[in-house]
Design a protein around this motif. Structure first.
Motif, PDB file in Angstrom:
ATOM      1  N   ASP A 127       0.831  -1.210   0.000  1.00 55.73           N
ATOM      2  CA  ASP A 127       0.000   0.000   0.000  1.00 55.73           C
ATOM      3  C   ASP A 127       0.863   1.257   0.000  1.00 55.73           C
ATOM      4  O   ASP A 127       0.562   2.225  -0.709  1.00 55.73           O
ATOM      5  CB  ASP A 127      -0.959   0.004   1.192  1.00 55.73           C
ATOM      6  N   ALA A 128       1.934   1.251   0.777  1.00 54.60           N
ATOM      7  CA  ALA A 128       2.841   2.405   0.803  1.00 54.60           C
ATOM      8  C   ALA A 128       3.496   2.602  -0.565  1.00 54.60           C
ATOM      9  O   ALA A 128       3.678   3.739  -1.016  1.00 54.60           O
ATOM     10  CB  ALA A 128       3.903   2.221   1.888  1.00 54.60           C
ATOM     11  N   ALA A 129       3.817   1.507  -1.239  1.00 54.31           N
ATOM     12  CA  ALA A 129       4.406   1.606  -2.584  1.00 54.31           C
ATOM     13  C   ALA A 129       3.412   2.247  -3.548  1.00 54.31           C
ATOM     14  O   ALA A 129       3.782   3.102  -4.355  1.00 54.31           O
ATOM     15  CB  ALA A 129       4.825   0.231  -3.086  1.00 54.31           C
ATOM     16  N   ASP A 130       2.164   1.855  -3.448  1.00 58.17           N
ATOM     17  CA  ASP A 130       1.145   2.439  -4.320  1.00 58.17           C
ATOM     18  C   ASP A 130       0.954   3.931  -4.059  1.00 58.17           C
ATOM     19  O   ASP A 130       0.536   4.668  -4.950  1.00 58.17           O
ATOM     20  CB  ASP A 130      -0.193   1.717  -4.143  1.00 58.17           C
ATOM     21  N   LEU A 131       1.289   4.368  -2.863  1.00 63.11           N
ATOM     22  CA  LEU A 131       1.164   5.788  -2.518  1.00 63.11           C
ATOM     23  C   LEU A 131       2.447   6.564  -2.812  1.00 63.11           C
ATOM     24  O   LEU A 131       2.536   7.744  -2.490  1.00 63.11           O
ATOM     25  CB  LEU A 131       0.774   5.940  -1.049  1.00 63.11           C
ATOM     26  N   GLY A 132       3.441   5.876  -3.391  1.00 63.29           N
ATOM     27  CA  GLY A 132       4.636   6.564  -3.849  1.00 63.29           C
ATOM     28  C   GLY A 132       5.842   6.528  -2.937  1.00 63.29           C
ATOM     29  O   GLY A 132       6.833   7.202  -3.214  1.00 63.29           O
ATOM     30  N   ASP A 133       5.805   5.754  -1.876  1.00 65.94           N
ATOM     31  CA  ASP A 133       6.960   5.648  -0.985  1.00 65.94           C
ATOM     32  C   ASP A 133       8.104   4.954  -1.729  1.00 65.94           C
ATOM     33  O   ASP A 133       7.972   3.789  -2.128  1.00 65.94           O
ATOM     34  CB  ASP A 133       6.570   4.840   0.264  1.00 65.94           C
ATOM     35  N   PRO A 134       9.234   5.642  -1.951  1.00 63.47           N
ATOM     36  CA  PRO A 134      10.315   5.047  -2.753  1.00 63.47           C
ATOM     37  C   PRO A 134      10.937   3.805  -2.111  1.00 63.47           C
ATOM     38  O   PRO A 134      11.317   2.876  -2.826  1.00 63.47           O
ATOM     39  CB  PRO A 134      11.333   6.170  -2.905  1.00 63.47           C
ATOM     40  N   ASP A 135      11.062   3.778  -0.785  1.00 68.96           N
ATOM     41  CA  ASP A 135      11.620   2.588  -0.135  1.00 68.96           C
ATOM     42  C   ASP A 135      10.674   1.395  -0.302  1.00 68.96           C
ATOM     43  O   ASP A 135      11.116   0.266  -0.549  1.00 68.96           O
ATOM     44  CB  ASP A 135      11.871   2.852   1.354  1.00 68.96           C
TER      45      ASP A 135
END
Length: 163
Positions: A127-135
Motif C-alpha cells: 500500500d505504501a508503494a502504491d502511494l509513492g513511498d520510494p523505499d
C-alpha cells in the motif's frame, strides 16, 4: 475472456477441496479495452502479461500476517465469458459473476520458494508503494523481480502436497 485472479495458497487449497475458486469481492484482472487504450504500444500477449502482473500485485494484499502458509504470490488464469470490465476501478479490473469452476481454469501461477522473503516483505509495504513511498517501491520491486512459475490444473494436488 481470459482473467487473472489474485489468490493465495489457502485459496488454492479451497479450490482443490471445493472444485471452485471464489475471488475476493469477485475481483480479477484482464486485457480490457481500457487497458489496451492505456498503452500506446504492446501486443495482446504483452498486455495480457501486464494484467497478470496486476493480479500478482493484488495477491500481495491477500497475504495476511499468518505465517502458516508460504508467502507466495498466486494468480489463477481462467476463461470467464461473463466477466465485466470495471474501468472505474482500474484499467485492467474486471468483476466476476460468481465462483470460478475448476473446469474454467487454464493455469496456475505461483512464486517459487526463493521468493518468499521478498514476497513477505512486499506484502507489508504494497500500500505504501502504491502511494509513492520510494523505499516501499524498492521492496516491492524485489518481489516483482521473481517470475511466477506456471502449473497446469492437474498439478494442483502435487503442488500443494510439496508446500
Amino acid at each position: 475472456m481470459r482473467v487473472y485472479i489474485p489468490a493465495t495458497i489457502a485459496m488454492l487449497r479451497q479450490l482443490l477441496d471445493n472444485g471452485e475458486l471464489r475471488a475476493l469481492s469477485g475481483t480479477a484482472f484482464a486485457l480490457t479495452p481500457a487497458l489496451r487504450e492505456s498503452y500506446t504500444t504492446g501486443s495482446a500477449e504483452e498486455l495480457e502479461y501486464a494484467a497478470l502482473l496486476e493480479a500478482a500485485r493484488a495477491s500481495l494484499r491477500l497475504l495476511g500476517a499468518d505465517d502458516a502458509e508460504p508467502a507466495r504470490r498466486v494468480v489463477v488464469s481462467a476463461d470467464v465469458p461473463d466477466a465485466k470490465p470495471r474501468p472505474d476501478l482500474d484499467h485492467a479490473v474486471v468483476r466476476l459473476p460468481g465462483p470460478v469452476a475448476l473446469s474454467m481454469i487454464a493455469a496456475l501461477h505461483v512464486d517459487t520458494p526463493d521468493a518468499e522473503d521478498h514476497v513477505r516483505a512486499a506484502a507489508k509495504v504494497v500500500d505504501a508503494a502504491d502511494l509513492g513511498d520510494p523505499d516501499a517501491e524498492f521492496t516491492l520491486g524485489d518481489a516483482e523481480d521473481h517470475e511466477l512459475s506456471w502449473y497446469a490444473t492437474q498439478e494442483l494436488p502435487f503442488l500443494l502436497e510439496l508446500l
